[in-house]
Write a protein that holds these residues in place. Structure first.
Motif, PDB file in Angstrom:
ATOM      1  N   LEU A   1     -13.455   8.800  -9.266  1.00  0.00           N
ATOM      2  CA  LEU A   1     -12.227   8.787 -10.062  1.00  0.00           C
ATOM      3  C   LEU A   1     -11.554   7.416 -10.070  1.00  0.00           C
ATOM      4  O   LEU A   1     -10.717   7.141 -10.913  1.00  0.00           O
ATOM      5  CB  LEU A   1     -11.239   9.830  -9.540  1.00  0.00           C
ATOM      6  N   GLY A   2     -11.898   6.584  -9.104  1.00  0.00           N
ATOM      7  CA  GLY A   2     -11.320   5.246  -9.052  1.00  0.00           C
ATOM      8  C   GLY A   2     -10.262   5.043  -7.980  1.00  0.00           C
ATOM      9  O   GLY A   2      -9.618   3.990  -7.945  1.00  0.00           O
ATOM     10  N   ALA A   3     -10.060   6.025  -7.103  1.00  0.00           N
ATOM     11  CA  ALA A   3      -9.089   5.856  -6.028  1.00  0.00           C
ATOM     12  C   ALA A   3      -9.542   4.723  -5.104  1.00  0.00           C
ATOM     13  O   ALA A   3     -10.736   4.559  -4.846  1.00  0.00           O
ATOM     14  CB  ALA A   3      -8.941   7.145  -5.228  1.00  0.00           C
ATOM     15  N   ALA A   4      -8.588   3.953  -4.618  1.00  0.00           N
ATOM     16  CA  ALA A   4      -8.878   2.891  -3.651  1.00  0.00           C
ATOM     17  C   ALA A   4      -8.789   3.428  -2.221  1.00  0.00           C
ATOM     18  O   ALA A   4      -9.447   2.931  -1.320  1.00  0.00           O
ATOM     19  CB  ALA A   4      -7.907   1.736  -3.822  1.00  0.00           C
ATOM     20  N   ARG A   5      -7.940   4.427  -2.056  1.00  0.00           N
ATOM     21  CA  ARG A   5      -7.716   5.029  -0.747  1.00  0.00           C
ATOM     22  C   ARG A   5      -7.677   6.541  -0.859  1.00  0.00           C
ATOM     23  O   ARG A   5      -7.435   7.097  -1.924  1.00  0.00           O
ATOM     24  CB  ARG A   5      -6.375   4.580  -0.150  1.00  0.00           C
ATOM     25  N   ILE A   6      -7.860   7.149   0.295  1.00  0.00           N
ATOM     26  CA  ILE A   6      -7.600   8.578   0.428  1.00  0.00           C
ATOM     27  C   ILE A   6      -6.630   8.733   1.590  1.00  0.00           C
ATOM     28  O   ILE A   6      -6.590   7.901   2.496  1.00  0.00           O
ATOM     29  CB  ILE A   6      -8.896   9.404   0.640  1.00  0.00           C
ATOM     30  N   GLU A   7      -5.810   9.763   1.525  1.00  0.00           N
ATOM     31  CA  GLU A   7      -4.963  10.114   2.660  1.00  0.00           C
ATOM     32  C   GLU A   7      -5.421  11.472   3.152  1.00  0.00           C
ATOM     33  O   GLU A   7      -5.325  12.468   2.431  1.00  0.00           O
ATOM     34  CB  GLU A   7      -3.487  10.181   2.272  1.00  0.00           C
ATOM     35  N   PHE A   8      -5.960  11.499   4.359  1.00  0.00           N
ATOM     36  CA  PHE A   8      -6.402  12.762   4.918  1.00  0.00           C
ATOM     37  C   PHE A   8      -5.225  13.692   5.158  1.00  0.00           C
ATOM     38  O   PHE A   8      -4.220  13.295   5.754  1.00  0.00           O
ATOM     39  CB  PHE A   8      -7.128  12.566   6.249  1.00  0.00           C
ATOM     40  N   TYR A   9      -5.375  14.935   4.723  1.00  0.00           N
ATOM     41  CA  TYR A   9      -4.443  16.006   5.068  1.00  0.00           C
ATOM     42  C   TYR A   9      -4.770  16.386   6.509  1.00  0.00           C
ATOM     43  O   TYR A   9      -5.820  16.968   6.786  1.00  0.00           O
ATOM     44  CB  TYR A   9      -4.614  17.180   4.110  1.00  0.00           C
TER      45      TYR A   9
END
Length: 170
Positions: free
Chosen positions: A99-107
């Motif tokens: 999708l192009g996200a640079a980061r993820i934030e873990f739940y």
């Protein structure tokens, strides 16, 4: 007690923020206007619409792909880094990257729930997912139900952690 940040608060805070500004929220028109107006360093997209007190799951990027793709592109056009609120599922992390996200934030709610009984077992899915995410070129944030105690263990266990959000003083 929970503190609610209102839209007008974001505009007022933006005038005083001297560190990185991250605006976390559901990507509706109101949120996208905030991002366009304020151009924070990061926009963290959560799957819960306004009115929900707190998140209890990450994005399902497969079923929300067509919804998220143009929103992420629009936010990137503003020069803002995009982070997606995610769980530890490898296939979902692959879609976040696509999708192009640079980061993820873990739940990290499940981690916090299991931490007291078995910290090693609680952190293992996050360690594995962090390795997978880093292999995809994603940066990693974490946030939800973190305390000073369980955060220290999480941080020591995930050397790849770039940022932490929503930590209580407990």
């Amino acid at each position: 007690f929970p503190v609610t940040i209102l839209t007008r608060d974001c505009y007022e805070l933006a005038e005083h923020i001297q560190t990185e500004f991250n605006i976390e929220g559901y990507p509706d028109e109101r949120y996208l206007q905030l991002i366009k107006d304020l151009r924070p360093a990061q926009a963290t997209l959560v799957p819960d619409p306004p009115g929900v007190l707190t998140s209890n799951a990450g994005w399902d990027c497969r079923s929300n792909y067509e919804f998220l793709k143009p929103i992420i592109a629009q936010i990137q056009d503003y020069g803002v880094r995009v982070s997606l609120f995610m769980e530890t599922d490898f296939a979902q992390l692959d879609k976040a990257k696509e999708l192009g996200a640079a980061r993820i934030e873990f739940y990290t709610g499940p981690y916090a729930e299991k931490f007291g009984a078995d910290p090693i077992k609680a952190v293992l899915p996050y360690q594995q997912a962090a390795i997978h995410a880093k292999g995809l070129g994603l940066q990693i944030n974490a946030g939800h139900d973190l305390s000073l105690e369980n955060l220290a263990f999480l941080k020591a266990s995930l050397c790849q952690l770039d940022e932490v959000n929503i930590v209580t003083g407990k």
